[in-house]
Every structure is written in structure tokens, then in C-alpha cells.
Design a protein around this motif. Structure first.
Motif, PDB file in Angstrom:
ATOM      1  N   LYS A  72      54.602  18.834  14.037  1.00 30.91           N
ATOM      2  CA  LYS A  72      54.213  17.449  14.348  1.00 30.91           C
ATOM      3  C   LYS A  72      52.708  17.256  14.200  1.00 30.91           C
ATOM      4  N   ASP A  73      51.932  18.201  14.705  1.00 32.40           N
ATOM      5  CA  ASP A  73      50.472  18.106  14.601  1.00 32.40           C
ATOM      6  C   ASP A  73      50.016  18.092  13.146  1.00 32.40           C
ATOM      7  N   TYR A  74      50.603  18.964  12.323  1.00 33.84           N
ATOM      8  CA  TYR A  74      50.209  19.025  10.910  1.00 33.84           C
ATOM      9  C   TYR A  74      50.627  17.771  10.150  1.00 33.84           C
ATOM     10  N   ILE A  75      51.765  17.205  10.475  1.00 29.37           N
ATOM     11  CA  ILE A  75      52.165  15.949   9.834  1.00 29.37           C
ATOM     12  C   ILE A  75      51.120  14.875  10.129  1.00 29.37           C
ATOM     13  N   ASN A  76      50.730  14.745  11.373  1.00 30.31           N
ATOM     14  CA  ASN A  76      49.710  13.753  11.734  1.00 30.31           C
ATOM     15  C   ASN A  76      48.383  14.045  11.056  1.00 30.31           C
ATOM     16  N   GLN A  77      47.992  15.306  11.008  1.00 30.58           N
ATOM     17  CA  GLN A  77      46.733  15.669  10.357  1.00 30.58           C
ATOM     18  C   GLN A  77      46.764  15.325   8.868  1.00 30.58           C
ATOM     19  N   CYS A  78      47.879  15.620   8.205  1.00 31.88           N
ATOM     20  CA  CYS A  78      47.990  15.309   6.778  1.00 31.88           C
ATOM     21  C   CYS A  78      47.950  13.807   6.515  1.00 31.88           C
ATOM     22  N   LEU A  79      48.527  13.042   7.403  1.00 31.85           N
ATOM     23  CA  LEU A  79      48.494  11.589   7.242  1.00 31.85           C
ATOM     24  C   LEU A  79      47.082  11.045   7.459  1.00 31.85           C
ATOM     25  N   ARG A  80      46.358  11.638   8.408  1.00 32.28           N
ATOM     26  CA  ARG A  80      44.969  11.204   8.669  1.00 32.28           C
ATOM     27  C   ARG A  80      44.018  11.646   7.559  1.00 32.28           C
ATOM     28  N   ASP A  81      44.181  12.886   7.088  1.00 31.53           N
ATOM     29  CA  ASP A  81      43.259  13.447   6.096  1.00 31.53           C
ATOM     30  C   ASP A  81      44.031  14.272   5.062  1.00 31.53           C
ATOM     31  N   PRO A  82      44.643  13.615   4.080  1.00 32.98           N
ATOM     32  CA  PRO A  82      45.469  14.332   3.110  1.00 32.98           C
ATOM     33  C   PRO A  82      44.696  15.309   2.224  1.00 32.98           C
ATOM     34  N   ASP A  83      43.387  15.208   2.197  1.00 30.60           N
ATOM     35  CA  ASP A  83      42.575  16.079   1.344  1.00 30.60           C
ATOM     36  C   ASP A  83      41.930  17.236   2.094  1.00 30.60           C
ATOM     37  N   SER A  84      42.370  17.512   3.306  1.00 35.16           N
ATOM     38  CA  SER A  84      41.682  18.511   4.129  1.00 35.16           C
ATOM     39  C   SER A  84      41.735  19.925   3.564  1.00 35.16           C
ATOM     40  N   LEU A  85      42.693  20.220   2.704  1.00 39.30           N
ATOM     41  CA  LEU A  85      42.771  21.561   2.096  1.00 39.30           C
ATOM     42  C   LEU A  85      42.472  21.522   0.593  1.00 39.30           C
ATOM     43  N   ARG A  86      41.871  20.450   0.145  1.00 35.15           N
ATOM     44  CA  ARG A  86      41.658  20.243  -1.292  1.00 35.15           C
ATOM     45  C   ARG A  86      40.844  21.363  -1.949  1.00 35.15           C
ATOM     46  N   ALA A  87      39.802  21.846  -1.307  1.00 29.86           N
ATOM     47  CA  ALA A  87      38.972  22.894  -1.925  1.00 29.86           C
ATOM     48  C   ALA A  87      39.798  24.157  -2.187  1.00 29.86           C
ATOM     49  N   GLN A  88      40.602  24.574  -1.207  1.00 29.25           N
ATOM     50  CA  GLN A  88      41.452  25.748  -1.384  1.00 29.25           C
ATOM     51  C   GLN A  88      42.512  25.491  -2.461  1.00 29.25           C
ATOM     52  N   GLN A  89      43.034  24.269  -2.471  1.00 24.82           N
ATOM     53  CA  GLN A  89      44.061  23.937  -3.448  1.00 24.82           C
ATOM     54  C   GLN A  89      43.514  23.953  -4.874  1.00 24.82           C
ATOM     55  N   GLU A  90      42.269  23.543  -5.057  1.00 22.77           N
ATOM     56  CA  GLU A  90      41.667  23.581  -6.396  1.00 22.77           C
ATOM     57  C   GLU A  90      41.534  25.019  -6.890  1.00 22.77           C
ATOM     58  N   LYS A  91      41.113  25.935  -6.021  1.00 21.87           N
ATOM     59  CA  LYS A  91      41.033  27.358  -6.398  1.00 21.87           C
ATOM     60  C   LYS A  91      42.415  27.908  -6.720  1.00 21.87           C
ATOM     61  N   PHE A  92      43.395  27.516  -5.920  1.00 21.92           N
ATOM     62  CA  PHE A  92      44.772  27.941  -6.128  1.00 21.92           C
ATOM     63  C   PHE A  92      45.286  27.462  -7.485  1.00 21.92           C
ATOM     64  N   LYS A  93      45.025  26.205  -7.821  1.00 20.12           N
ATOM     65  CA  LYS A  93      45.476  25.661  -9.104  1.00 20.12           C
ATOM     66  C   LYS A  93      44.877  26.444 -10.259  1.00 20.12           C
TER      67      LYS A  93
END
Length: 117
Positions: A72-93
Motif C-alpha cells: 500500500k505504501d509503495y502504491i501511494n509513493q508511485c502515484l505521488r512520484d512515479p519517477d523516484s527510481l528513474r536513475a536506477q531504471q536508466e542504468k538497468f535499461k
């Protein structure tokens, strides 16, 4: 299309994680079995022990929900800030996805076509 129109992708040790990250969507991984103890072969959390998924998790590209409350906490966090893991995701891509340009199908076709000439 389903991923494109989704705000969050929630899954369990699926390659859907890669698709979601390629489309810049936040991902939540369910890493718990619910209220009862499951056998190794029934356990959702056991799915994350493969070498492949250990590597995915090592990039910290998704939120790891280990109970209902954190989900539940992560769902709310993702809705508030969907880009919070963007830097890690770019390296992953860069590591897992090679090119994310919408032309993978064409490259695959060209490779197969050229190989069968």
C-alpha cells in the motif's frame, strides 16, 4: 498498450518488469506469500532466487513489497512520484535492454531474414 496506459506495474518476478521499465513505468514487486507459510514450490518470494531475478533486484529498479502494508505504501509513493527510481531504471535499461527505440521487432526480423537468405 496495457503497460503504456498503466500508472504502476505490480507483478511477481516477471519479465513484465523489463517491459515496464523500458516504458518508464514504476514497478512494484510482490515478494510475500500472504498470511500463511508456503512450500518452496508454492512460494512467491522463492521466485526471486533465480540468477536472472537476483540480477534484476540488484539494480534496485523496483519497490519490493514484503507485506501488505508496504505494498500500500509503495502504491501511494508511485502515484505521488512515479519517477523516484528513474536513475536506477536508466542504468538497468542500458544493461538489460540494449536499445529502447521501438524497433526491436524490425531488428529481429532483419536478423532472421538475413540469416535465412
Amino acid at each position: 498498450s496495457c503497460i503504456y496506459h498503466s500508472s504502476i506495474i505490480i507483478n511477481t518476478a516477471s519479465s513484465l518488469t523489463l517491459d515496464a521499465i523500458a516504458m518508464n513505468k514504476p514497478v512494484i514487486l510482490i515478494m510475500f506469500d500472504g498470511g500463511e507459510k508456503k512450500s518452496r514450490y508454492e512460494s512467491v518470494s522463492d521466485l526471486y532466487t533465480s540468477d536472472y531475478y537476483k540480477k534484476v533486484v540488484s539494480f534496485s529498479v523496483a519497490f519490493e513489497a514484503k507485506n501488505v502494508s508496504s505494498l500500500k505504501d509503495y502504491i501511494n509513493q508511485c502515484l505521488r512520484d512515479p519517477d523516484s527510481l528513474r536513475a536506477q531504471q536508466e542504468k538497468f535499461k542500458q544493461y538489460f535492454c540494449h536499445l529502447v527505440d521501438g524497433k526491436s521487432g524490425k531488428r529481429l526480423f532483419d536478423l532472421i531474414y538475413d540469416t535465412t537468405k
